[in-house]
Motif scaffolding. Sequence first.
Motif, PDB file in Angstrom:
ATOM      1  N   PHE A   7       0.829  -1.202   0.000  1.00  0.00           N
ATOM      2  CA  PHE A   7       0.000   0.000   0.000  1.00  0.00           C
ATOM      3  C   PHE A   7       0.862   1.251   0.000  1.00  0.00           C
ATOM      4  N   LEU A   8       1.921   1.240   0.815  1.00  0.00           N
ATOM      5  CA  LEU A   8       2.811   2.406   0.895  1.00  0.00           C
ATOM      6  C   LEU A   8       3.542   2.630  -0.431  1.00  0.00           C
ATOM      7  N   GLY A  14       2.233   6.325  -6.822  1.00  0.00           N
ATOM      8  CA  GLY A  14       1.062   7.005  -7.373  1.00  0.00           C
ATOM      9  C   GLY A  14       1.223   8.517  -7.408  1.00  0.00           C
ATOM     10  N   ILE A  15       2.027   9.039  -6.498  1.00  0.00           N
ATOM     11  CA  ILE A  15       2.277  10.487  -6.465  1.00  0.00           C
ATOM     12  C   ILE A  15       3.214  10.900  -7.591  1.00  0.00           C
ATOM     13  N   PHE A  16       4.281  10.123  -7.794  1.00  0.00           N
ATOM     14  CA  PHE A  16       5.327  10.515  -8.729  1.00  0.00           C
ATOM     15  C   PHE A  16       5.294   9.775 -10.062  1.00  0.00           C
ATOM     16  N   VAL A 150      11.823   8.292 -11.275  1.00  0.00           N
ATOM     17  CA  VAL A 150      10.543   8.302 -10.563  1.00  0.00           C
ATOM     18  C   VAL A 150      10.214   9.719 -10.101  1.00  0.00           C
ATOM     19  N   PHE A 151      11.182  10.394  -9.473  1.00  0.00           N
ATOM     20  CA  PHE A 151      10.951  11.737  -8.944  1.00  0.00           C
ATOM     21  C   PHE A 151      10.735  12.760 -10.059  1.00  0.00           C
ATOM     22  N   SER A 152      11.233  12.452 -11.274  1.00  0.00           N
ATOM     23  CA  SER A 152      10.998  13.365 -12.397  1.00  0.00           C
ATOM     24  C   SER A 152       9.614  13.153 -13.006  1.00  0.00           C
TER      25      SER A 152
END
Length: 203
Positions: A7-8, A14-16, A150-152
């Motif tokens: 889930f985490l 899901g955010i990035f 991922v962060f991009s």
Amino acid sequence: MYRVVGFLVRWFLGIFNKVKVYGRNNLPTDGGYVLACTHSGWIDMLNLGISIYPKPIHFMAKKQLFDQKALGWFITKMHAFPVDRDNPGPSVVKVPMKLIKDGEIVGIFPSGTRNAEASNLKQGAITIAQLSKAPIIPAAYIGPNTPKEVFSKKKGYIIYGEPIYVNAKGKEKEGREAYTQLLEQQLGELLTQLQDNIRQDSK
């Protein structure tokens, strides 16, 4: 614990890192099976996992990864299990066979290349499917492969192909080799199809 960690991971990615999935209808709704996906980095394991969440995928992973304390803890919680690729023993087949018998999904990353390790992993997937009488679901992934990507907010894409049922009898070497080539062909075609889908979506 898997549900919590899964889930985490799903929340974080899901955010990035939004992931679009094609061919989800090709996934069996019950029973165990082998999931064989192209491989280009460790993020694909996470994205494959969350695409099927909450049902876990038990990934076959190099035993060396478990020697790293933090990574070993994490992939263990993600239901990965160690495999000694240099000195494979009976557990290479017995562990996934038992998982499939229990209705679980076994994930294998044979990659899209034609090196010896990739060929052995493809043959391993065929052998496991043959002995367990479970289908192989071929899959392809295109997307982020590093934390930086991922962060991009690089988008990810997954495509699942139609099940492959291995009908080779006994220890028929030629039959296994034919299915190994078929799996390699299917993985290549899925990767091409996924690239086409991405181009269409970007228009």
